[in-house]
Design a protein around this motif. Structure first.
Motif, PDB file in Angstrom:
ATOM      1  N   GLU A  25       0.829  -1.205   0.000  1.00 41.06           N
ATOM      2  CA  GLU A  25       0.000   0.000   0.000  1.00 41.06           C
ATOM      3  C   GLU A  25       0.864   1.256   0.000  1.00 41.06           C
ATOM      4  O   GLU A  25       0.577   2.226  -0.711  1.00 41.06           O
ATOM      5  N   ARG A  26       1.921   1.237   0.822  1.00 37.46           N
ATOM      6  CA  ARG A  26       2.812   2.399   0.851  1.00 37.46           C
ATOM      7  C   ARG A  26       3.506   2.576  -0.490  1.00 37.46           C
ATOM      8  O   ARG A  26       3.681   3.689  -0.983  1.00 37.46           O
ATOM      9  N   GLY A  27       3.909   1.451  -1.094  1.00 39.82           N
ATOM     10  CA  GLY A  27       4.566   1.525  -2.394  1.00 39.82           C
ATOM     11  C   GLY A  27       3.649   2.096  -3.464  1.00 39.82           C
ATOM     12  O   GLY A  27       4.049   2.937  -4.262  1.00 39.82           O
ATOM     13  N   LEU A  28       2.379   1.658  -3.456  1.00 44.07           N
ATOM     14  CA  LEU A  28       1.432   2.160  -4.437  1.00 44.07           C
ATOM     15  C   LEU A  28       1.108   3.624  -4.207  1.00 44.07           C
ATOM     16  O   LEU A  28       0.897   4.382  -5.153  1.00 44.07           O
ATOM     17  N   SER A  29       1.071   4.026  -2.934  1.00 44.25           N
ATOM     18  CA  SER A  29       0.826   5.437  -2.638  1.00 44.25           C
ATOM     19  C   SER A  29       1.939   6.301  -3.218  1.00 44.25           C
ATOM     20  O   SER A  29       1.685   7.352  -3.817  1.00 44.25           O
ATOM     21  N   THR A  30       3.171   5.837  -3.059  1.00 40.24           N
ATOM     22  CA  THR A  30       4.310   6.571  -3.617  1.00 40.24           C
ATOM     23  C   THR A  30       4.239   6.600  -5.138  1.00 40.24           C
ATOM     24  O   THR A  30       4.471   7.635  -5.769  1.00 40.24           O
ATOM     25  N   ILE A  31       3.918   5.443  -5.744  1.00 36.31           N
ATOM     26  CA  ILE A  31       3.796   5.370  -7.192  1.00 36.31           C
ATOM     27  C   ILE A  31       2.695   6.306  -7.684  1.00 36.31           C
ATOM     28  O   ILE A  31       2.845   6.999  -8.694  1.00 36.31           O
ATOM     29  N   ASN A  32       1.568   6.349  -6.972  1.00 36.11           N
ATOM     30  CA  ASN A  32       0.486   7.250  -7.350  1.00 36.11           C
ATOM     31  C   ASN A  32       0.955   8.698  -7.380  1.00 36.11           C
ATOM     32  O   ASN A  32       0.666   9.444  -8.315  1.00 36.11           O
ATOM     33  N   GLU A  33       1.694   9.102  -6.348  1.00 38.57           N
ATOM     34  CA  GLU A  33       2.190  10.480  -6.278  1.00 38.57           C
ATOM     35  C   GLU A  33       3.184  10.754  -7.402  1.00 38.57           C
ATOM     36  O   GLU A  33       3.125  11.808  -8.058  1.00 38.57           O
ATOM     37  N   GLN A  34       4.094   9.825  -7.629  1.00 40.72           N
ATOM     38  CA  GLN A  34       5.085  10.015  -8.678  1.00 40.72           C
ATOM     39  C   GLN A  34       4.429  10.037 -10.056  1.00 40.72           C
ATOM     40  O   GLN A  34       4.797  10.836 -10.920  1.00 40.72           O
ATOM     41  N   PHE A  38       4.474  13.032 -12.793  1.00 40.96           N
ATOM     42  CA  PHE A  38       4.979  12.814 -14.154  1.00 40.96           C
ATOM     43  C   PHE A  38       3.927  13.196 -15.188  1.00 40.96           C
ATOM     44  O   PHE A  38       4.233  13.868 -16.184  1.00 40.96           O
ATOM     45  N   PHE A  39       2.687  12.788 -14.975  1.00 38.44           N
ATOM     46  CA  PHE A  39       1.624  13.118 -15.922  1.00 38.44           C
ATOM     47  C   PHE A  39       1.492  14.628 -16.080  1.00 38.44           C
ATOM     48  O   PHE A  39       1.278  15.128 -17.188  1.00 38.44           O
ATOM     49  N   ALA A  40       1.603  15.346 -14.957  1.00 38.19           N
ATOM     50  CA  ALA A  40       1.506  16.812 -15.020  1.00 38.19           C
ATOM     51  C   ALA A  40       2.655  17.403 -15.839  1.00 38.19           C
ATOM     52  O   ALA A  40       2.455  18.335 -16.618  1.00 38.19           O
ATOM     53  N   ILE A  42       4.268  16.097 -18.335  1.00 40.46           N
ATOM     54  CA  ILE A  42       4.146  15.864 -19.781  1.00 40.46           C
ATOM     55  C   ILE A  42       2.827  16.429 -20.324  1.00 40.46           C
ATOM     56  O   ILE A  42       2.453  16.150 -21.464  1.00 40.46           O
ATOM     57  N   GLY A  43       2.132  17.206 -19.496  1.00 39.67           N
ATOM     58  CA  GLY A  43       0.902  17.833 -19.951  1.00 39.67           C
ATOM     59  C   GLY A  43      -0.270  16.890 -20.069  1.00 39.67           C
ATOM     60  O   GLY A  43      -1.215  17.156 -20.819  1.00 39.67           O
ATOM     61  N   ARG A  44      -0.243  15.769 -19.329  1.00 42.32           N
ATOM     62  CA  ARG A  44      -1.321  14.780 -19.394  1.00 42.32           C
ATOM     63  C   ARG A  44      -1.812  14.445 -17.994  1.00 42.32           C
ATOM     64  O   ARG A  44      -1.907  13.276 -17.608  1.00 42.32           O
ATOM     65  N   ALA A  45      -2.151  15.471 -17.217  1.00 40.57           N
ATOM     66  CA  ALA A  45      -2.666  15.247 -15.868  1.00 40.57           C
ATOM     67  C   ALA A  45      -3.930  14.389 -15.882  1.00 40.57           C
ATOM     68  O   ALA A  45      -4.250  13.708 -14.905  1.00 40.57           O
ATOM     69  N   ASP A  46      -4.642  14.393 -17.021  1.00 39.73           N
ATOM     70  CA  ASP A  46      -5.867  13.612 -17.146  1.00 39.73           C
ATOM     71  C   ASP A  46      -5.632  12.106 -17.042  1.00 39.73           C
ATOM     72  O   ASP A  46      -6.558  11.342 -16.733  1.00 39.73           O
ATOM     73  N   LEU A  47      -4.387  11.658 -17.274  1.00 40.17           N
ATOM     74  CA  LEU A  47      -4.109  10.223 -17.234  1.00 40.17           C
ATOM     75  C   LEU A  47      -4.328   9.632 -15.851  1.00 40.17           C
ATOM     76  O   LEU A  47      -4.567   8.430 -15.715  1.00 40.17           O
ATOM     77  N   LYS A  48      -4.244  10.449 -14.839  1.00 47.48           N
ATOM     78  CA  LYS A  48      -4.476   9.981 -13.468  1.00 47.48           C
ATOM     79  C   LYS A  48      -5.829   9.284 -13.340  1.00 47.48           C
ATOM     80  O   LYS A  48      -5.999   8.356 -12.551  1.00 47.48           O
ATOM     81  N   ASP A  49      -6.796   9.716 -14.145  1.00 50.94           N
ATOM     82  CA  ASP A  49      -8.143   9.154 -14.065  1.00 50.94           C
ATOM     83  C   ASP A  49      -8.471   8.214 -15.220  1.00 50.94           C
ATOM     84  O   ASP A  49      -9.607   7.778 -15.346  1.00 50.94           O
ATOM     85  N   LYS A  50      -7.491   7.904 -16.058  1.00 56.44           N
ATOM     86  CA  LYS A  50      -7.789   7.119 -17.255  1.00 56.44           C
ATOM     87  C   LYS A  50      -7.133   5.744 -17.297  1.00 56.44           C
ATOM     88  O   LYS A  50      -7.602   4.865 -18.014  1.00 56.44           O
TER      89      LYS A  50
END
Length: 305
Positions: A25-34, A38-40, A42-50
């Motif tokens: 869970e901690r690892g995934l939380s870190t991956i989510n933040e990273q 990264f998405f932001a 490269i101009g693709r913040a929308d990928l967080k929800d896709k």
């Protein structure tokens, strides 16, 4: 099984039946933040929800190295992609890798004078390694229709395309016919394969210039579905990331118009894309580098030295 969250990470353990450990869970939380950061960038913040298991990040590469899985392709890029696949599998990330399976291999030894010698080994197939065959697809080369078998690598989010004529990885000079043949098989066969698997990637990453034909194949399929050339190009650019890992000329092959006609244009079904590619070749005096092609139809370019 619990539904994946909006980044597509499973909220259950690896076998789908046990709660995730606190470490995971901690690892995934870190991956989510990273990932969000990264998405932001490269101009693709929308990928967080896709990104989900059915809409994964798809990575095309000519090489993946993981000795324990029987994947022996390439050098530094191959090791990077092998590690990426292993970590994606461990963490349940929504990422899928497509590559070729090279049936002919070499083992390296040092002779008595300490010179490296490459010794051919017996050919091997994905079935020999216990990979699961999932479908057949096809592509064209030099007037022939080539049937490609698609296999899933055991315990990795990696699919390999195989036919015996693929032979060795990186044979000869980078501008020979066989290199372009391999590039075309991965691109045109691979795009058909991920569509047949029901995958709808919001991102397609292409690694190095030899994978530049992947967004071209995607453009052609979108035009077949009724999009105009400009619409298909815009759609492809919106989701294609070209990653250039090797900033030297050797990584960017240049092929002639005749080679493109035999191995690439014969795979294109729409006249609009055929003419667009011919025009691009003409603008470059009758030949075209794959790096230039990749830059023309990729929305984001990442250069790693």
């Amino acid at each position: 099984m619990a539904s994946p969250d909006r980044l597509g990470f499973d909220s259950v353990g690896g076998n789908g039946s046990h709660p995730a450990t606190s470490t995971k869970e901690r690892g995934l939380s870190t991956i989510n933040e990273q990932a969000a950061s990264f998405f932001a960038r490269i101009g693709r913040a929308d990928l967080k929800d896709k990104l989900t298991s059915k809409s994964p990040w798809i990575d095309f590469t000519m090489e993946v190295y993981s000795q324990e899985h029987g994947l022996l392709g390439g050098g530094g890029l191959g090791i990077l992609k092998g590690d990426t696949g292993i970590e994606a599998q461990r963490l349940g990330l929504p990422l899928v890798i497509f590559t070729l399976f090279y049936p002919k291999r070499m083992t390296q030894i040092l002779d008595k004078d300490f010179y490296q010698q490459d010794i051919p080994t017996d050919p091997v197939s994905p079935a020999d390694l216990g990979y699961e065959k999932v479908l057949d697809t096809k592509a064209r080369a030099n007037g022939d229709e080539i049937r490609l078998s698609v296999y899933k690598v055991s315990d990795l989010p990696v699919y390999v395309l195989y036919e015996p004529g693929l032979e060795y990885q990186y044979p000869g000079e980078n501008n020979i016919d066989h290199r372009l043949y391999q590039d075309a098989m991965l691109a045109f066969g691979g795009v058909k394969a991920f569509r047949a698997l029901g995958l709808t990637p919001p991102v397609i990453q292409i690694d190095e210039a030899p994978t530049a034909l992947v967004p071209l194949a995607e453009m052609d399929l979108l035009c077949q579905q009724g999009l105009s050339l400009d619409e298909s190009k815009a759609e492809v650019r919106s989701k294609t990331i070209f990653t250039n890992h090797t900033l030297v000329n050797a990584a960017g092959a240049v092929f002639t118009a005749q080679q493109f006609e035999r191995y690439v244009i014969k795979n294109l079904e729409t006249e609009e894309v055929r003419q667009w590619l011919r025009s691009l070749i003409g603008e470059n005096n009758g030949s075209l580098g794959l790096s230039r092609l990749a830059k023309a139809i990729s929305g984001s370019i990442i250069q790693n030295s």
